[in-house]
Design a protein around this motif. Sequence first.
Motif, PDB file in Angstrom:
ATOM      1  N   ALA A 157       0.827  -1.205   0.000  1.00 21.12           N
ATOM      2  CA  ALA A 157       0.000   0.000   0.000  1.00 21.12           C
ATOM      3  C   ALA A 157       0.866   1.261   0.000  1.00 21.12           C
ATOM      4  O   ALA A 157       0.577   2.229  -0.712  1.00 21.12           O
ATOM      5  CB  ALA A 157      -0.930  -0.005   1.210  1.00 21.12           C
ATOM      6  N   LEU A 158       1.925   1.245   0.783  1.00 19.61           N
ATOM      7  CA  LEU A 158       2.841   2.390   0.805  1.00 19.61           C
ATOM      8  C   LEU A 158       3.551   2.546  -0.537  1.00 19.61           C
ATOM      9  O   LEU A 158       3.714   3.665  -1.041  1.00 19.61           O
ATOM     10  CB  LEU A 158       3.880   2.213   1.922  1.00 19.61           C
ATOM     11  CG  LEU A 158       3.405   2.468   3.349  1.00 19.61           C
ATOM     12  CD1 LEU A 158       4.479   2.071   4.348  1.00 19.61           C
ATOM     13  CD2 LEU A 158       3.031   3.934   3.537  1.00 19.61           C
ATOM     14  N   ALA A 159       3.959   1.419  -1.120  1.00 20.01           N
ATOM     15  CA  ALA A 159       4.638   1.460  -2.417  1.00 20.01           C
ATOM     16  C   ALA A 159       3.731   2.022  -3.498  1.00 20.01           C
ATOM     17  O   ALA A 159       4.174   2.760  -4.389  1.00 20.01           O
ATOM     18  CB  ALA A 159       5.119   0.060  -2.795  1.00 20.01           C
ATOM     19  N   ALA A 160       2.464   1.700  -3.416  1.00 18.19           N
ATOM     20  CA  ALA A 160       1.499   2.146  -4.427  1.00 18.19           C
ATOM     21  C   ALA A 160       1.247   3.655  -4.355  1.00 18.19           C
ATOM     22  O   ALA A 160       0.776   4.254  -5.327  1.00 18.19           O
ATOM     23  CB  ALA A 160       0.185   1.399  -4.271  1.00 18.19           C
ATOM     24  N   GLN A 161       1.583   4.267  -3.221  1.00 19.79           N
ATOM     25  CA  GLN A 161       1.341   5.698  -3.036  1.00 19.79           C
ATOM     26  C   GLN A 161       2.518   6.570  -3.466  1.00 19.79           C
ATOM     27  O   GLN A 161       2.442   7.797  -3.405  1.00 19.79           O
ATOM     28  CB  GLN A 161       1.037   5.990  -1.556  1.00 19.79           C
ATOM     29  CG  GLN A 161      -0.232   5.328  -1.046  1.00 19.79           C
ATOM     30  CD  GLN A 161      -0.360   5.457   0.467  1.00 19.79           C
ATOM     31  OE1 GLN A 161       0.385   6.193   1.110  1.00 19.79           O
ATOM     32  NE2 GLN A 161      -1.303   4.732   1.041  1.00 19.79           N
ATOM     33  N   VAL A 162       3.593   5.946  -3.905  1.00 22.61           N
ATOM     34  CA  VAL A 162       4.827   6.674  -4.186  1.00 22.61           C
ATOM     35  C   VAL A 162       4.647   7.656  -5.339  1.00 22.61           C
ATOM     36  O   VAL A 162       3.978   7.366  -6.336  1.00 22.61           O
ATOM     37  CB  VAL A 162       5.974   5.689  -4.494  1.00 22.61           C
ATOM     38  CG1 VAL A 162       7.148   6.387  -5.152  1.00 22.61           C
ATOM     39  CG2 VAL A 162       6.435   5.012  -3.221  1.00 22.61           C
ATOM     40  N   ASN A 163       5.295   8.819  -5.192  1.00 24.87           N
ATOM     41  CA  ASN A 163       5.287   9.856  -6.216  1.00 24.87           C
ATOM     42  C   ASN A 163       6.045   9.373  -7.450  1.00 24.87           C
ATOM     43  O   ASN A 163       7.258   9.154  -7.414  1.00 24.87           O
ATOM     44  CB  ASN A 163       5.951  11.122  -5.645  1.00 24.87           C
ATOM     45  CG  ASN A 163       5.905  12.292  -6.604  1.00 24.87           C
ATOM     46  OD1 ASN A 163       6.281  12.181  -7.759  1.00 24.87           O
ATOM     47  ND2 ASN A 163       5.449  13.421  -6.098  1.00 24.87           N
ATOM     48  N   LEU A 164       5.342   9.182  -8.561  1.00 26.40           N
ATOM     49  CA  LEU A 164       5.948   8.626  -9.766  1.00 26.40           C
ATOM     50  C   LEU A 164       6.999   9.549 -10.371  1.00 26.40           C
ATOM     51  O   LEU A 164       7.938   9.090 -11.025  1.00 26.40           O
ATOM     52  CB  LEU A 164       4.851   8.329 -10.799  1.00 26.40           C
ATOM     53  CG  LEU A 164       3.841   7.252 -10.392  1.00 26.40           C
ATOM     54  CD1 LEU A 164       2.792   7.074 -11.485  1.00 26.40           C
ATOM     55  CD2 LEU A 164       4.535   5.927 -10.098  1.00 26.40           C
ATOM     56  N   GLU A 165       6.867  10.863 -10.139  1.00 25.30           N
ATOM     57  CA  GLU A 165       7.855  11.806 -10.664  1.00 25.30           C
ATOM     58  C   GLU A 165       9.226  11.529 -10.064  1.00 25.30           C
ATOM     59  O   GLU A 165      10.244  11.537 -10.761  1.00 25.30           O
ATOM     60  CB  GLU A 165       7.422  13.239 -10.357  1.00 25.30           C
ATOM     61  CG  GLU A 165       8.391  14.292 -10.880  1.00 25.30           C
ATOM     62  CD  GLU A 165       7.952  15.707 -10.530  1.00 25.30           C
ATOM     63  OE1 GLU A 165       8.768  16.621 -10.705  1.00 25.30           O
ATOM     64  OE2 GLU A 165       6.803  15.887 -10.097  1.00 25.30           O
ATOM     65  N   ARG A 166       9.244  11.257  -8.750  1.00 20.71           N
ATOM     66  CA  ARG A 166      10.529  10.974  -8.110  1.00 20.71           C
ATOM     67  C   ARG A 166      11.076   9.621  -8.556  1.00 20.71           C
ATOM     68  O   ARG A 166      12.282   9.426  -8.639  1.00 20.71           O
ATOM     69  CB  ARG A 166      10.389  11.025  -6.587  1.00 20.71           C
ATOM     70  CG  ARG A 166      10.271  12.445  -6.059  1.00 20.71           C
ATOM     71  CD  ARG A 166      10.436  12.499  -4.553  1.00 20.71           C
ATOM     72  NE  ARG A 166      10.443  13.877  -4.088  1.00 20.71           N
ATOM     73  CZ  ARG A 166       9.367  14.579  -3.825  1.00 20.71           C
ATOM     74  NH1 ARG A 166       8.185  14.033  -3.991  1.00 20.71           N
ATOM     75  NH2 ARG A 166       9.458  15.824  -3.405  1.00 20.71           N
ATOM     76  N   LEU A 167      10.199   8.665  -8.825  1.00 27.31           N
ATOM     77  CA  LEU A 167      10.674   7.372  -9.330  1.00 27.31           C
ATOM     78  C   LEU A 167      11.311   7.538 -10.697  1.00 27.31           C
ATOM     79  O   LEU A 167      12.258   6.836 -11.050  1.00 27.31           O
ATOM     80  CB  LEU A 167       9.521   6.380  -9.409  1.00 27.31           C
ATOM     81  CG  LEU A 167       9.122   5.662  -8.121  1.00 27.31           C
ATOM     82  CD1 LEU A 167       8.159   4.529  -8.443  1.00 27.31           C
ATOM     83  CD2 LEU A 167      10.333   5.117  -7.383  1.00 27.31           C
ATOM     84  N   GLY A 168      10.812   8.473 -11.482  1.00 25.66           N
ATOM     85  CA  GLY A 168      11.374   8.719 -12.801  1.00 25.66           C
ATOM     86  C   GLY A 168      12.770   9.291 -12.737  1.00 25.66           C
ATOM     87  O   GLY A 168      13.526   9.214 -13.710  1.00 25.66           O
TER      88      GLY A 168
END
Length: 366
Positions: A338-349
Amino acid sequence: MPSQKQISWASLGEEYLGRARGVFLVAGTGSFSASGAKAKFQVACGETPVVRFSDFTENPQLSEITAGVEKFCASGCDLIVAIGGGSSIDIAKSVHILAGHDASDHASLLRGEKDLTPPAADRHFIAVPTTFGTGSESTQFAAVYIGDAKYSLSHEAGLPEAYVLDPALALSAPPIVRASTAIDALCQAIESYWAKDATEESRVYAAEAIPLLRDNVKAYVTGDDLSVATNMAKAANLSGRAINISKTTAPHALSYGITKRYGVPHGQAVALTLPAFFSLNAERGDADTKARMGEIFELLDVRDGAGAKAWFTALLTATGLKTRVREIADISPEDARALAAQVNLERLGNHPITLTEDDLTTALLT
């Protein structure tokens, strides 16, 4: 990017406070006095009128910032001075950026749905950090929450035009506060170095910060040596300069959910997952990423990802911080997903390798 300058308390008084119509002071309720900043500020300020704003929490809510904007606009002040940790400086940045915009637009501006306009040209903004971690005095970003959702308010006006680095101010902070803030500076510098958006300039700042942090964090947390605090002030400022260019990556992206769900201080939250990415980046990265990871290992004076994780984990233990999320909360695989699913995708990029939800879940559970 706007230029900045480092100034002394005397220069703050002569160049800014003494010339201001009024000072809008953003400072917390405890550390402002305990750190010694209050006494130094009062001497520098002299007879200049001061309006103080302290009605905010550790993770600033937009409603608190809107209240601050309203108070600032009614004050007639032309100088904003932030004295405190990252939250105080973030509040001041937000007030400086949002003043002049209608309160009904603040949420839309924060979400990036409307464009920000520059602040008034005759308004000045100075920051005086009392903790050395985020290097917020050298970044243009401010963390703002609407309920549980965290946003980053970013505008070049958020970068203070000048700052005071006074190492003595941080020595009154308890060891656990020093530990969390210092480890945040180290995490920022490491993430900045491996980030996709890193530049030659940002890596120069990070490469100078990492050895300083490597050699001073433990002594800073466990002692009261002013020379060590001086090194930490410089390192945190460099870390802030680096991250202002490169921005953060996966460990920071994961940290916000950890902080909100478990009440963990920001630096501690980032540090819980960062070690998982040392080997992951080195093993799965392209040739450039592998080279950058090798340079990070050299800066940390370790041989490889396993050595970096062991060193980092030992540092956390030595400074009284936790090394895994499981040491703080009974996190289940479902919680982690659940925490992983909430991650900001911009920062993952901006992370140097492509990450899956399984990678993030594993980092939270390791």
